[in-house]
Scaffold this motif. Structure first.
Motif, mmCIF file in Angstrom:
data_model
loop_
_atom_site.group_PDB
_atom_site.id
_atom_site.type_symbol
_atom_site.label_atom_id
_atom_site.label_comp_id
_atom_site.label_asym_id
_atom_site.label_seq_id
_atom_site.Cartn_x
_atom_site.Cartn_y
_atom_site.Cartn_z
ATOM 1 N N GLY A 189 -1.629 -1.040 -3.712
ATOM 2 C CA GLY A 189 -3.012 -0.444 -3.312
ATOM 3 C C GLY A 189 -2.675 0.938 -2.981
ATOM 4 N N GLU A 242 -4.167 4.553 -1.201
ATOM 5 C CA GLU A 242 -4.913 5.175 -0.175
ATOM 6 C C GLU A 242 -4.499 6.634 0.041
ATOM 7 N N THR A 243 -5.631 7.683 -0.252
ATOM 8 C CA THR A 243 -5.649 9.019 -0.065
ATOM 9 C C THR A 243 -6.229 9.609 1.010
ATOM 10 N N VAL A 278 0.800 -1.352 -0.075
ATOM 11 C CA VAL A 278 -0.052 -0.088 -0.037
ATOM 12 C C VAL A 278 0.732 1.326 -0.122
ATOM 13 N N ARG A 292 -3.133 7.172 -9.819
ATOM 14 C CA ARG A 292 -3.774 6.217 -9.278
ATOM 15 C C ARG A 292 -3.958 4.978 -10.293
ATOM 16 N N PHE A 343 0.458 5.116 0.869
ATOM 17 C CA PHE A 343 -0.561 6.348 1.318
ATOM 18 C C PHE A 343 -0.078 7.591 0.867
ATOM 19 N N THR A 385 -1.283 7.167 9.982
ATOM 20 C CA THR A 385 -1.395 5.966 9.453
ATOM 21 C C THR A 385 -0.327 5.101 8.982
#
Length: 117
Positions: free
Chosen positions: A87, A89-90, A61, A78, A63, A99
Motif C-alpha cells: 500500500g 500513502e502520500t 505500507v 504508484r 509512506f 505517521t
C-alpha cells in the motif's frame, strides 16, 4: 524539528528532520531518505524503487513524504509499489515522519520514502 523519543523494537525511528536532512536511528541523512526494515539509507527519489521492491514481502505500507507540501507522486511509482503488493500513502514529509513513527511503535510493517523539507 525534534520529534519526541519513543522506544522501538529493532526498526529505526525518524528522530528529527530539518531543511535538507533527516535524523533516523542516530544517523543523519542529507537529502532524500529511505527507511525500511533493514535500516535507513539515502534515496534517489521517485525513480529509485529497487530497495523498496526488494523488501516488498516485509512491507504492508510505504509512506511517501513529498517535502514541505503534499504533492502527487508519479504514476509509474504508484503503479510499481502497488503491483508489488505494498500500500502507498502520500503526504508531506513532516506528516509522513510522524505517521511512520506512530505505526512503527505499534509494530506495523511499514517503510518511508522521504523528500526533505
Amino acid at each position: 524539528m525534534r520529534l519526541n523519543e519513543v522506544t522501538y523494537t529493532d526498526a529505526v525511528p525518524v528522530e528529527g528532520y530539518g531543511p535538507g536532512f533527516f535524523r533516523i536511528g542516530g544517523q543523519v541523512i542529507e537529502g532524500p531518505a529511505l527507511v525500511l526494515p533493514s535500516g535507513a539509507q539515502p534515496w534517489g527519489g521517485y525513480d529509485d524503487l529497487d530497495a523498496v521492491l526488494a523488501v516488498a514481502d516485509q512491507l504492508d505500507v510505504l509512506f511517501v513524504g513529498t517535502g514541505g507540501e503534499i504533492a502527487h507522486i508519479p504514476a509509474p511509482m504508484r503503479e510499481a509499489i502497488e503491483a508489488a503488493g505494498i500500500g502507498i500513502e502520500t503526504m508531506n514529509s513532516p506528516s509522513a515522519c510522524r505517521t511512520y513513527n506512530v505505526l512503527l511503535s505499534e509494530g506495523r510493517r511499514i517503510g518511508a520514502a522521504l523528500l526533505p523539507v
